[in-house]
Design a protein around this motif. Structure first.
Motif, mmCIF file in Angstrom:
data_model
loop_
_atom_site.group_PDB
_atom_site.id
_atom_site.type_symbol
_atom_site.label_atom_id
_atom_site.label_comp_id
_atom_site.label_asym_id
_atom_site.label_seq_id
_atom_site.Cartn_x
_atom_site.Cartn_y
_atom_site.Cartn_z
ATOM 1 N N THR A 141 0.829 -1.214 0.000
ATOM 2 C CA THR A 141 0.000 0.000 0.000
ATOM 3 C C THR A 141 0.860 1.260 0.000
ATOM 4 O O THR A 141 0.622 2.190 -0.777
ATOM 5 N N ARG A 142 1.879 1.291 0.859
ATOM 6 C CA ARG A 142 2.711 2.500 0.988
ATOM 7 C C ARG A 142 3.728 2.623 -0.141
ATOM 8 O O ARG A 142 4.054 3.717 -0.581
ATOM 9 N N PHE A 143 4.237 1.476 -0.565
ATOM 10 C CA PHE A 143 5.283 1.474 -1.595
ATOM 11 C C PHE A 143 4.874 0.470 -2.674
ATOM 12 O O PHE A 143 5.440 -0.623 -2.760
ATOM 13 N N PRO A 144 3.880 0.845 -3.474
ATOM 14 C CA PRO A 144 3.319 -0.141 -4.423
ATOM 15 C C PRO A 144 4.313 -0.604 -5.474
ATOM 16 O O PRO A 144 4.054 -1.604 -6.142
ATOM 17 N N ASP A 145 5.414 0.102 -5.627
ATOM 18 C CA ASP A 145 6.398 -0.310 -6.625
ATOM 19 C C ASP A 145 7.628 -0.947 -5.989
ATOM 20 O O ASP A 145 8.667 -1.075 -6.641
ATOM 21 N N HIS A 146 7.527 -1.321 -4.726
ATOM 22 C CA HIS A 146 8.627 -2.019 -4.054
ATOM 23 C C HIS A 146 8.354 -3.518 -4.089
ATOM 24 O O HIS A 146 7.300 -3.984 -3.658
ATOM 25 N N GLU A 147 9.319 -4.265 -4.583
ATOM 26 C CA GLU A 147 9.094 -5.687 -4.858
ATOM 27 C C GLU A 147 8.810 -6.502 -3.601
ATOM 28 O O GLU A 147 8.032 -7.452 -3.635
ATOM 29 N N ALA A 148 9.457 -6.153 -2.478
ATOM 30 C CA ALA A 148 9.396 -7.020 -1.300
ATOM 31 C C ALA A 148 7.974 -7.234 -0.812
ATOM 32 O O ALA A 148 7.643 -8.315 -0.309
ATOM 33 N N GLY A 149 7.112 -6.217 -0.943
ATOM 34 C CA GLY A 149 5.734 -6.394 -0.497
ATOM 35 C C GLY A 149 5.045 -7.546 -1.205
ATOM 36 O O GLY A 149 4.212 -8.247 -0.615
#
Length: 1020
Positions: A584-592
């Motif tokens: 939600t906070r970092f939609p372009d961060h892979e780890a989520g």
């Protein structure tokens, strides 16, 4: 004013003009005010317009400057200076096209005024139109043959073009012809510094210090050179001296802040900038540096806010846009980054950097196809701008199109021959190919040619580390430490290398030291959290991640670390929650997506895992890992054919990604499709010339093929002589009085037995292995015990499915040092588990049957009384399950069953507390539970009833029919274990005698004799 009133108009105008001109540089605001008064009182005096426009331009008030010049153009139509000032204003705005047009008009109307040439060349050069700039300079050289500035412009143009060797040559010629002209020294020092020839740069700066003793820039050059060497302490000292001697020279503050920032002394950097803000209130760069400091702190929100202030106050200063876009991109706010670039594009229409920032932003978003397209467009419009090549190669590399990346870099090496980054990118490409030797060789070339470029050391160390050459990696770091004494990254690389070596305690110590010296450098926290997590010190890892969250509030990786830690704890629900927040906070961060998918898979929420992986496929279309997760999900569901198909698609789309090969190898080997596995391995070996995991798979496939051949031969030998073996065993039995013992086989109900035991009050400790497709309730195997057993198998060049009868006795003698190390590790683990469980603890692992003497040593050393419970299941059902799961032929599955139960009977015998038959869990569950409870001891009636009710009939998958046994011997041994009452002492002696007979027949058979001549099918 009284003084002015006493003068005539001519005198008063002259005095005001003199005061206004004198205020320029020291106080632009005062100069602007005096110029305004001069224009009001004496509208025909040039200085009021000239000083007014120059002051407004210096203050960044370009509209005000333009208004003054518009009036001057009307009032002084025949003079060149208003047109000159117009061109300077356009240049200061960054409107290079307009500046070039105005300069062309100047040259046409006043061909002997040199400023038209200077501004024209400067605007063409800044726009990347180097041919046009060269033409203007060539014209100037003819028209002003005795002046130094045309040659100076030439040298600046060569430097801007990236031809630093040519810039250095022109600067040397300029120094020879015009030794008192400063540009020859400035360009010479700058070019030498950018070429990495820092000794040459220092020599030129030293000569300039002697020739221009009262000027600040030679000392400034020395400070910049120290900063380029990475000697930040010396740079800070020179910057302080520069501020003391030349308090109005910008470089003293710029180098001072930059060096303090590089040393991690961000409070010192901020203090220098606070002084600069007071001294240079009308200039943007102090605010810009404040934004850089916030960025170095990891405070992306504050850095973005400061960049927005720069854009608001100095809308024509491009750095406010660049930092703002970089902050938004680093925070994963790609829409904000795109909006900033969109605002910059019309404001700086003739410049390349907005298009470059847009390409970098799209690359960071993971849209590699679009990033590649934008990079190609950038190269076409601005062929001499580096970013077109850098983004183009990086996007192709990230997409697995390594040949395309190499082609872009080949063009870059021709266009930028004196710069290190094309060679650096070539090294990255080799690293992406998995060609660690080539990457290391290229990195060594970078270090040799550009010894002051840190990337050559970083890539070299990374290659050596990835190849497992830790001594070489350490040597590279040792060379880097004195060369870059004030920088954090050598210490960071050392910490990464130690972490890769597996020395987790030392990695944690180095990370703590890094945090102490460079508290605003991320690696200290990343390595610290990773090493603590890998060591099982999850509370310590969580504390470090919590500190990182406070220090780097706008970044995603601290939250990602928290999610990984939750997953490592086995708290997959918490990990799923953190991963969802991360998406939600970092939609372009892979780890989520990775953590969310993996945790959902661990909880067997396969639909949730598949949904997250599907979202990742859309968001990261050019990356391999979402498809990798899809293959793992299929594998966990038990859809092995689908997983193998996805692995093949993964290899086709991403041929340079290792996962497609590793997943296929694991699945094909486990399914006994060894020829296919060998073909995949050969393909992988051709593509990845040096990968540590090759050896594991080569040996595994070779061992499995050999073991299958051995097992088949042993089956033949044993099948032909069952009666003789039994008779021989009876003869041996009469002369044997030794006691040996027994435990259980894979797929024989050991997990169900352990679960019931746990329900009756026996603590199983942990961490335990979670559920998988072939055991949806979880295996309940202790992770540390399984890892120790696997290490024992590896030391014996064996696996859980190795047939011992096919191997010479000496093959099964474990190296004493390895035996002691693993025994000591298991002894500590057992002691810890017993203490944690209050003295009553249990575990299960079918591999235990293979290492019973070792476990007897451990329990003897600890003074522990073991209670052995034997879980038995019809060998036909076990063999059917192994055929479905692993592709093992039924005869080999039954032979493994025989070996496991003979091991248990031989080594344990009467010490076995009782036998638990798998089938009875479903035919008479309460009686079975009561039987188990009697072996364990205290258990309440309520606990027994609850345990019986928990048995799920659907957990019983395979029910053997009335068909015959694949191996007659399995029927015989199963018959020994079937009665309700067993004479375990007698069975122990029978098992020992039978084992000896089997060994003799297996080793003396003609078929088995050839076993020793079998060679691995793949050359290693």
């Amino acid at each position: 004013m009284n003084e002015l009133a006493a003068m005539n108009d001519s005198q008063a105008a002259s005095l005001l003009a003199e005061q206004a001109q004198g205020a320029q540089g020291d106080d632009w605001g005062k100069a602007a005010s005096l110029a305004a008064e001069l224009r009001a009182r004496f509208p025909d005096h040039e200085s009021g317009y000239r000083v007014g426009a120059a002051s407004a331009r210096a203050l960044g008030l370009f509209d005000a400057a333009a208004a003054i010049i518009a009036e001057a153009l009307v009032r002084f139509p025949a003079q060149p200076w208003p047109a000159v000032e117009q061109a300077w204003i356009a240049l200061a705005r960054g409107d290079l096209d307009d500046a070039g047009r105005l300069a062309a008009e100047l040259r046409a109307r006043w061909p002997d005024d040199h400023v038209g040439y200077q501004i024209g060349e400067t605007s063409a050069r800044a726009s990347g139109r180097f041919d046009e700039a060269a033409t203007i300079v060539a014209d100037a050289l003819v028209r002003f043959p005795a002046q130094a500035w045309p040659m100076a412009q030439q040298s600046w143009a060569a430097r801007a073009r990236g031809d630093l060797d040519e810039a250095s040559r022109l600067a040397a010629e300029l120094r020879a012809r015009f030794p008192d002209y400063g540009t020859g020294y400035e360009v010479g020092a700058l070019s030498a510094r950018e070429l990495g020839r820092l000794d040459d740069a220092a020599a030129i700066a030293a000569e300039a210090l002697v020739r221009f003793p009262g000027q600040a820039w030679p000392l400034a050059q020395q400070a910049w050179i120290a900063e380029a060497r990475g000697d930040h302490d010396e740079a800070a000292r020179l910057a302080a001296e520069l501020r003391a001697r030349f308090p109005d020279h910008e470089a003293g503050y710029q180098v001072g802040a930059a060096s303090a920032r590089a040393l991690g002394r961000l409070d010192d950097a901020a203090a220098v900038m606070a002084e600069a803000m007071v001294r240079f209130p009308a200039q943007p760069w102090p605010a810009v540096e404040q934004a850089w400091i916030a960025l170095a702190r990891g405070d992306l929100d504050d850095a973005g806010r400061l960049a927005a202030q720069v854009r608001a106050r100095w809308p024509d200063d491009h750095v406010g846009f660049q930092i703002g876009e970089a902050c938004a991109r680093a925070a994963g706010r790609f829409d904000d980054a795109a909006a900033i670039v969109a605002e910059a594009l019309p404001r700086f229409p003739g410049q390349a950097w907005p298009a470059a920032q847009r390409a970098w932003a799209v690359l960071a978003r993971g849209d590699h196809a679009e990033a590649g397209r934008l990079a190609a467009e950038l190269r076409a419009r601005f062929p001499d701008h580096e970013a077109g090549y850098q983004v183009g190669a990086a996007s192709a590399r990230a997409s697995g199109r390594l040949d395309d990346a190499a082609a872009v870099m080949a063009d870059a090496r021709v266009r930028f021959p004196a710069q290190p980054w094309p060679a650096v990118e070539q090294a990255w490409i080799a690293l992406a190919r998995g060609d660690l030797d080539a990457a290391g060789r290229l990195a060594a070339q970078v270090r040799a040619r550009w010894p002051d470029d840190h990337v050559g050391f970083q890539i070299g160390e990374a290659c050596a580390r990835a190849a497992g050459r830790f001594d070489e990696a350490a040597a590279i770091v040792a060379e880097a430490l004195p060369r870059f004494p004030g920088q954090a990254w050598p210490a960071a690389q050392r910490a990464w290398a130690v972490l890769a070596r597996g020395d987790l305690d030392e990695a944690g110590r180095l990370a703590a030291e890094l945090r102490g010296r460079f508290p605003d450098y991320e690696t200290g926290y990343e390595v610290g959290a990773l090493s603590a997590r890998a060591s099982g010190r999850l509370d310590g890892a969580a504390a470090i991640a919590a500190e990182a969250l406070v220090r780097f509030p706008g970044q995603a990786w601290p939250m990602a670390q928290q999610a990984w830690i939750a997953q490592a704890r086995g708290d997959h629900d918490e990990a799923i929650g953190l991963a969802a927040e991360l998406r939600t906070r970092f939609p372009d961060h892979e780890a989520g997506y990775e953590i969310g998918t993996a945790s959902a898979r661990e909880l067997r929420k396969f639909d949730d895992a598949a949904a997250i992986a599907a979202e990742a496929l859309v968001r990261f279309p050019g990356q391999a890992w979402p498809m990798t997760h899809q293959a793992w999900i299929a594998q966990a569901r038990g859809h092995h054919d689908e997983a193998i198909r996805l692995a093949a698609e993964l290899r086709a789309r991403f041929p340079d990604d290792e996962a497609g090969y590793q997943i296929a190898l694991s699945l094909l080997s486990s399914r006994n499709r060894l020829d296919e596995a060998e073909a995949v391995l050969r393909e992988a070996m051709a593509r990845f010339s040096s990968r540590p995991w090759f050896e594991k798979h080569v040996l595994e496939i070779a061992r499995t093929k050999r073991d299958r051949a051995m097992a088949a031969q042993v089956v033949v030998a044993l099948q032909t002589g069952v009666a003789a073996m039994l008779a021989d065993a009876e003869r041996r039995l009469a002369n044997r009085k030794k006691v040996f013992v027994v435990v259980g086989m894979h797929r024989a109900g050991t997990t169900l037995c352990a679960r019931m035991m746990n329900g009756l009050g026996v603590d199983l400790g942990g961490p335990l292995l979670g559920p998988q497709a072939d055991n949806p309730e979880g295996f309940l195997e202790h992770r540390s015990i399984q890892e120790a057993h696997d290490a024992l198998f590896e030391a014996l060049d064996a696996g859980w499915d190795t047939i011992w009868l096919g191997r010479a006795a000496t093959d099964r003698i474990l190296d004493r040092a390895a035996h002691i190390a693993i025994r000591d590790r298991l002894t500590r683990m057992v002691s810890d588990q017993l203490e944690a469980a209050g003295g009553v603890w249990g575990f299960k692992d079918p591999r235990t049957a293979r290492f019973l003497p070792l476990w007897q040593e451990i329990f003897g050393d600890l003074g522990v009384q073991p209670v052995w419970i034997l879980a038995v299941r019809d060998p036909r059902a076990v063999a059917a399950s192994l055929l479905a799961r692993n592709g093992l032929p039924p005869a080999i599955g039954e032979l493994l069953w025989v070996e496991h139960y003979l091991d248990a009977l031989r080594h344990l015998g009467p010490r076995i507390a009782g036998v638990i038959h798998y089938e009875k869990w479903f035919s008479s569950p309460l009686a079975q539970v009561q039987n188990l409870a009697a072996m364990i001891g205290a258990a309440t009636n309520e606990a027994e009833a609850a345990a019986a009710r928990s048995i799920k009939a659907e957990l019983r998958h395979d029910r053997p029919g009335s068909g015959g046994y694949a191996l007659d011997l399995a029927q015989v041994v199963y018959g020994w274990l079937s009665p309700d009452v067993l004479d375990l002492g007698l069975l122990q002696r029978k098992a020992d005698a039978l084992w000896r007979s089997m060994e003799a027949m297996a080793s003396n058979s003609p078929q088995a004799t050839g076993v020793n001549r079998i060679t691995p099918p793949i050359d290693s």
